[in-house]
Motif scaffolding. Sequence first.
Motif, mmCIF file in Angstrom:
data_model
loop_
_atom_site.group_PDB
_atom_site.id
_atom_site.type_symbol
_atom_site.label_atom_id
_atom_site.label_comp_id
_atom_site.label_asym_id
_atom_site.label_seq_id
_atom_site.Cartn_x
_atom_site.Cartn_y
_atom_site.Cartn_z
ATOM 1 N N ARG A 31 -82.645 -41.551 -47.045
ATOM 2 C CA ARG A 31 -82.743 -40.017 -46.632
ATOM 3 C C ARG A 31 -81.577 -39.583 -46.102
ATOM 4 O O ARG A 31 -81.004 -38.350 -46.423
ATOM 5 C CB ARG A 31 -83.857 -40.044 -45.670
ATOM 6 C CG ARG A 31 -84.290 -38.345 -45.471
ATOM 7 C CD ARG A 31 -85.421 -38.480 -44.333
ATOM 8 N NE ARG A 31 -86.540 -39.351 -44.672
ATOM 9 C CZ ARG A 31 -87.812 -39.140 -44.995
ATOM 10 N NH1 ARG A 31 -87.552 -38.185 -45.929
ATOM 11 N NH2 ARG A 31 -88.639 -40.226 -45.357
ATOM 12 N N ILE A 34 -78.879 -38.633 -48.747
ATOM 13 C CA ILE A 34 -79.177 -37.242 -49.834
ATOM 14 C C ILE A 34 -78.600 -36.292 -49.134
ATOM 15 O O ILE A 34 -78.785 -35.868 -47.996
ATOM 16 C CB ILE A 34 -80.841 -37.542 -49.882
ATOM 17 C CG1 ILE A 34 -81.061 -38.733 -50.586
ATOM 18 C CG2 ILE A 34 -81.027 -36.271 -50.928
ATOM 19 C CD1 ILE A 34 -82.680 -38.911 -50.679
ATOM 20 N N ASP A 35 -77.850 -35.624 -49.929
ATOM 21 C CA ASP A 35 -77.173 -34.327 -49.437
ATOM 22 C C ASP A 35 -78.052 -33.149 -49.451
ATOM 23 O O ASP A 35 -77.672 -31.997 -49.231
ATOM 24 C CB ASP A 35 -75.817 -34.000 -50.150
ATOM 25 C CG ASP A 35 -76.042 -33.586 -51.456
ATOM 26 O OD1 ASP A 35 -77.347 -33.894 -51.937
ATOM 27 O OD2 ASP A 35 -75.161 -33.455 -52.224
ATOM 28 N N GLN A 36 -79.189 -33.120 -49.313
ATOM 29 C CA GLN A 36 -80.109 -31.989 -49.233
ATOM 30 C C GLN A 36 -81.588 -32.520 -48.746
ATOM 31 O O GLN A 36 -81.894 -33.624 -48.733
ATOM 32 C CB GLN A 36 -80.237 -31.433 -50.784
ATOM 33 C CG GLN A 36 -80.869 -32.192 -51.745
ATOM 34 C CD GLN A 36 -80.946 -31.401 -53.161
ATOM 35 O OE1 GLN A 36 -81.074 -30.365 -53.230
ATOM 36 N NE2 GLN A 36 -80.459 -32.149 -54.252
ATOM 37 N N PRO A 37 -82.463 -31.465 -48.207
ATOM 38 C CA PRO A 37 -83.933 -31.867 -47.766
ATOM 39 C C PRO A 37 -84.549 -32.896 -48.872
ATOM 40 O O PRO A 37 -84.655 -32.461 -50.133
ATOM 41 C CB PRO A 37 -84.569 -30.720 -47.485
ATOM 42 C CG PRO A 37 -83.281 -29.673 -47.276
ATOM 43 C CD PRO A 37 -82.172 -30.257 -48.159
ATOM 44 N N ALA A 38 -85.098 -33.808 -48.555
ATOM 45 C CA ALA A 38 -85.765 -34.586 -49.428
ATOM 46 C C ALA A 38 -87.299 -35.156 -48.621
ATOM 47 O O ALA A 38 -87.361 -35.270 -47.399
ATOM 48 C CB ALA A 38 -85.216 -35.962 -49.791
ATOM 49 N N SER A 89 -88.289 -21.614 -53.884
ATOM 50 C CA SER A 89 -86.765 -20.990 -54.091
ATOM 51 C C SER A 89 -86.869 -19.412 -54.061
ATOM 52 O O SER A 89 -85.585 -19.004 -54.026
ATOM 53 C CB SER A 89 -86.104 -21.760 -55.127
ATOM 54 O OG SER A 89 -86.776 -21.437 -56.342
ATOM 55 N N GLU A 92 -84.128 -17.460 -52.549
ATOM 56 C CA GLU A 92 -82.494 -18.445 -52.414
ATOM 57 C C GLU A 92 -81.650 -18.262 -53.278
ATOM 58 O O GLU A 92 -81.938 -17.519 -54.595
ATOM 59 C CB GLU A 92 -83.046 -19.830 -52.472
ATOM 60 C CG GLU A 92 -84.124 -20.582 -51.588
ATOM 61 C CD GLU A 92 -83.460 -20.754 -50.277
ATOM 62 O OE1 GLU A 92 -82.168 -20.902 -50.084
ATOM 63 O OE2 GLU A 92 -83.988 -20.654 -49.110
ATOM 64 N N SER A 134 -79.893 -25.356 -59.909
ATOM 65 C CA SER A 134 -79.709 -26.108 -58.754
ATOM 66 C C SER A 134 -79.797 -25.166 -57.621
ATOM 67 O O SER A 134 -79.279 -23.995 -57.465
ATOM 68 C CB SER A 134 -78.374 -26.877 -58.765
ATOM 69 O OG SER A 134 -77.496 -26.089 -59.027
ATOM 70 N N VAL A 135 -80.427 -25.845 -56.350
ATOM 71 C CA VAL A 135 -80.593 -25.014 -55.200
ATOM 72 C C VAL A 135 -79.931 -25.974 -54.123
ATOM 73 O O VAL A 135 -80.307 -26.980 -53.930
ATOM 74 C CB VAL A 135 -82.064 -24.868 -54.944
ATOM 75 C CG1 VAL A 135 -82.307 -23.937 -53.528
ATOM 76 C CG2 VAL A 135 -82.764 -24.029 -56.046
ATOM 77 N N ARG A 136 -79.086 -25.347 -53.404
ATOM 78 C CA ARG A 136 -78.371 -26.254 -52.376
ATOM 79 C C ARG A 136 -78.715 -25.453 -51.006
ATOM 80 O O ARG A 136 -78.273 -24.130 -51.250
ATOM 81 C CB ARG A 136 -76.894 -26.265 -52.343
ATOM 82 C CG ARG A 136 -76.640 -26.966 -53.722
ATOM 83 C CD ARG A 136 -76.870 -28.578 -53.546
ATOM 84 N NE ARG A 136 -76.674 -29.252 -54.708
ATOM 85 C CZ ARG A 136 -77.423 -30.569 -54.936
ATOM 86 N NH1 ARG A 136 -78.212 -30.768 -54.223
ATOM 87 N NH2 ARG A 136 -76.868 -31.284 -56.178
ATOM 88 N N ARG A 137 -79.171 -25.758 -50.271
ATOM 89 C CA ARG A 137 -79.295 -25.359 -48.908
ATOM 90 C C ARG A 137 -78.440 -25.882 -47.867
ATOM 91 O O ARG A 137 -78.217 -26.881 -47.631
ATOM 92 C CB ARG A 137 -80.782 -25.497 -48.422
ATOM 93 C CG ARG A 137 -81.749 -24.970 -49.357
ATOM 94 C CD ARG A 137 -83.192 -24.773 -48.886
ATOM 95 N NE ARG A 137 -83.962 -24.054 -49.916
ATOM 96 C CZ ARG A 137 -85.012 -24.685 -50.477
ATOM 97 N NH1 ARG A 137 -85.279 -25.713 -50.245
ATOM 98 N NH2 ARG A 137 -85.762 -23.757 -51.440
#
Length: 137
Positions: A31, A34-38, A89, A92, A134-137
């Motif tokens: 976890r 990983i560079d985003q929520p998972a 999203s 977003e 792609s969505v990046r938060r």
Amino acid sequence: GILTELVTDRNARHTLVIGVGVNLRLDRAVRGAIDQPAVALEQLLAPAVRQSREHWIGRLAGAIFAAADSFDQLGFDFFRERFHVLLESRGEIVCVNGAGVAPISGRVIEVDRHGRLILEADGRRHVVSVGDVSVRR
């Protein structure tokens, strides 16, 4: 994650290929990498996730086939309201890269009755039928 691709054979017959990936379990190290929520299924269903991986594959496959059958009979408009409830999203900023078109970044507005993504960018609405989103938060 979900990946779909429409494949056309030399006789102009279309086949929709759907790939679905679900995290059954994610330990803290994975976890963190990983560079985003998972999220993992075990977080959502706790004790029920003790079932075998094959059990969950069967349940997911059954649900996908049932939804595909409903879609075939009723079209996307039948799913649209529920889809919007789950459209996380919305609002977003996303990036869309598509084959043969320039990349576009914009705010997600909705999905229209045909299942196309509606983005707002540069003060205009854009309709996206195909592309990698792609969505990046």
